[in-house]
Design an enzyme around this catalytic site. Structure first.
Site, PDB file in Angstrom:
ATOM      1  N   TYR A 167     -22.767  -7.793  38.151  1.00  0.00           N
ATOM      2  CA  TYR A 167     -22.920  -9.155  38.675  1.00  0.00           C
ATOM      3  C   TYR A 167     -22.849  -9.106  40.210  1.00  0.00           C
ATOM      4  O   TYR A 167     -21.928  -8.504  40.770  1.00  0.00           O
ATOM      5  CB  TYR A 167     -21.820 -10.048  38.099  1.00  0.00           C
ATOM      6  N   ASP A 182     -15.621  -6.844  31.902  1.00  0.00           N
ATOM      7  CA  ASP A 182     -16.121  -8.200  32.119  1.00  0.00           C
ATOM      8  C   ASP A 182     -16.884  -8.598  30.855  1.00  0.00           C
ATOM      9  O   ASP A 182     -17.967  -8.086  30.591  1.00  0.00           O
ATOM     10  CB  ASP A 182     -17.039  -8.198  33.363  1.00  0.00           C
ATOM     11  N   ARG A 212       1.415 -24.564  40.440  1.00  0.00           N
ATOM     12  CA  ARG A 212       0.751 -23.286  40.730  1.00  0.00           C
ATOM     13  C   ARG A 212       1.269 -22.221  39.764  1.00  0.00           C
ATOM     14  O   ARG A 212       0.540 -21.376  39.282  1.00  0.00           O
ATOM     15  CB  ARG A 212       0.974 -22.853  42.195  1.00  0.00           C
ATOM     16  N   LYS A 257     -19.167 -19.755  32.211  1.00  0.00           N
ATOM     17  CA  LYS A 257     -20.378 -19.502  31.433  1.00  0.00           C
ATOM     18  C   LYS A 257     -20.160 -19.925  29.975  1.00  0.00           C
ATOM     19  O   LYS A 257     -19.963 -21.088  29.722  1.00  0.00           O
ATOM     20  CB  LYS A 257     -20.768 -18.038  31.588  1.00  0.00           C
TER      21      LYS A 257
HETATM   22  C1  LIG Z   1     -20.691 -15.674  36.893  1.00  0.00           C
HETATM   23  C2  LIG Z   1     -20.175 -14.323  36.669  1.00  0.00           C
HETATM   24  C3  LIG Z   1     -19.061 -13.840  37.355  1.00  0.00           C
HETATM   25  C4  LIG Z   1     -18.372 -14.649  38.435  1.00  0.00           C
HETATM   26  O1  LIG Z   1     -17.760 -15.778  37.909  1.00  0.00           O
HETATM   27  P1  LIG Z   1     -17.593 -17.177  38.720  1.00  0.00           P
HETATM   28  O2  LIG Z   1     -16.960 -18.049  37.702  1.00  0.00           O
HETATM   29  O3  LIG Z   1     -18.945 -17.605  39.154  1.00  0.00           O
HETATM   30  O4  LIG Z   1     -16.703 -16.872  39.874  1.00  0.00           O
HETATM   31  C5  LIG Z   1     -18.616 -12.570  37.053  1.00  0.00           C
HETATM   32  N1  LIG Z   1     -19.221 -11.808  36.126  1.00  0.00           N
HETATM   33  C6  LIG Z   1     -20.300 -12.232  35.440  1.00  0.00           C
HETATM   34  C7  LIG Z   1     -20.926 -11.345  34.421  1.00  0.00           C
HETATM   35  C8  LIG Z   1     -20.812 -13.498  35.688  1.00  0.00           C
HETATM   36  O5  LIG Z   1     -21.892 -13.905  35.014  1.00  0.00           O
END
Ligand SMILES: *Cc1c(COP(=O)(O)O)cnc(C)c1O
Length: 379
Positions: A98, A170, A46, A195
């Protein structure tokens, strides 16, 4: 080291045991000690794991940061950032956000006494009206999801520096191939590595990258104390993904551009949202802070109906109807019923997420096939 080289070599060293070129998958929870405390830097997975460590170094390298942290999902990474705060603290966030981030902020952290304000940030100076002495964090997503608004990171950073507030960006949509927020003055970069970073729709993961040592210590503490780490197998996959990030992104951008232009001239299409268009309201900022415009595009249909949009996405064959984005394969989504269903309809419509809005994550297939697919579905 320049970016393309960093994706392959950044923060990496050959395996110390046998010289393996790729870091081995250390599928272990614990590590033998010769005497209590006598270990080789790893005690419990962890806290530390060599495969995750290699990935965290790669994250830091590609974002021009000093410290990288890998989490079990993008939301777990965001959760880690918000845990820097105390009850009573305030956060100002982009309104076109998001859906899962919005849900985490409003349904979980508001219960713990943290206050969130969701505002349009196209004009950085507008933010100052919302800043109080309790404001501790500004949360920015750019390009925004799904409206593809562009927020000027440098201008926002000048505001956060003035008031001594943390700025988190982000960077999931842009990736460091297109935009490096730490270089523009942000304190924290966050990714859903699920992504583009992973890039193959085969893992769920999150990342944080920072430059400041003090901040990194607080975040490592939270990562270990809360425990939302990712496993060694997923760490390996994400590392492999990063090695082709630049070539994938180059094609995502080329295909995205071609599709944006195709949609713009199609007679069933109303608005096309893509920051590469000169008439996009924030095109100049996009050109300035991004190296290209990415493969994410949203558009509305002229009939302007929920049913019409659903019909189009159902007719698509190559574009898979699915949540998520950033994989090698093209995906289509209907935000009103999918990614943004957790945002109340009034909020959703305020930010322009119409019922007829369709979001595309343009993959890296042959462009002729992608355009033919869109054409048959729209016609
Ligand atoms: C998918 C996404 C998230 C969340 O991420 P997860 O890996 O699904 O928890 C946050 N911000 C954006 C812009 C996203 O596309």
């Amino acid at each position: 080291m320049k970016f393309n080289t960093k994706t392959i070599h950044g923060g990496q060293e050959y395996d110390k045991a046998y010289g393996a070129v790729m870091p081995p998958i250390y599928q272990t929870s614990t590590y033998a000690q010769s005497t209590p405390g006598g270990h080789k830097g790893y005690e419990y997975s962890r806290t530390h794991n060599p495969t995750r460590h290699a990935l965290e170094n790669a994250f830091a390298s590609i974002e021009n940061g000093e410290y990288g942290l890998a989490f079990s999902s993008g939301l777990a990474a965001i959760d880690g950032v918000i845990k820097l705060l105390q009850p009573g603290d305030e956060v100002i966030s982009t309104n076109d956000l998001y859906g899962g981030t919005y849900r985490l902020f409003t349904k979980i952290f508001e219960r713990f006494g943290i206050k969130f304000q969701f505002i349009g940030m196209e004009n950085a100076s507008d933010i100052e009206a919302y800043i109080t002495d309790k404001t501790k964090l500004i949360w920015v997503e750019t390009p925004t999801n799904p409206m593809m608004n562009i927020i000027d990171i440098k201008s926002i950073a000048s505001v956060t520096k003035k008031y001594n507030i943390l700025l988190a960006v982000d960077n999931t949509f842009a990736t460091p191939y297109l935009q490096r927020p730490l270089d523009l003055g942000a304190d924290i970069v966050m990714h859903s590595a699920t992504k583009y970073i992973g890039g193959h729709s085969d893992l769920v993961m999150g990342a944080l990258i920072v430059k400041d040592e003090e901040l990194s210590k607080k975040l490592y503490f939270i990562q270990n104390a809360s425990g939302a780490i990712c496993g060694p197998q997923d760490s390996f996959l994400a590392l492999r993904g990063i090695k082709t990030l630049h070539v994938r992104m180059q094609r995502h951008c080329e295909n995205g551009k071609a599709i944006a232009h195709f949609l713009k001239t199609h007679d069933k299409v109303d608005q096309v949202y893509w920051p590469g268009f000169e008439d996009h309201p924030n095109h100049t900022i996009a050109k300035d802070q991004m190296d290209d415009f990415g493969g994410m595009i949203s558009f509305t249909t002229k009939d302007d109906s929920y049913q019409g949009a659903v019909h189009v996405v159902e007719k698509l064959r190559l574009f898979t109807l699915a949540e998520s984005l950033g994989g090698v394969e093209s995906l289509a989504g209907h935000p009103a019923s999918m990614t943004h269903a957790s945002i109340p309809i009034e909020e959703r419509q305020k930010i322009g997420v119409k019922d007829s809005l369709i979001r595309l994550s343009v993959g890296i297939e042959d462009i002729e096939d992608l355009i033919a697919d869109l054409k048959q579905a729209l016609d």
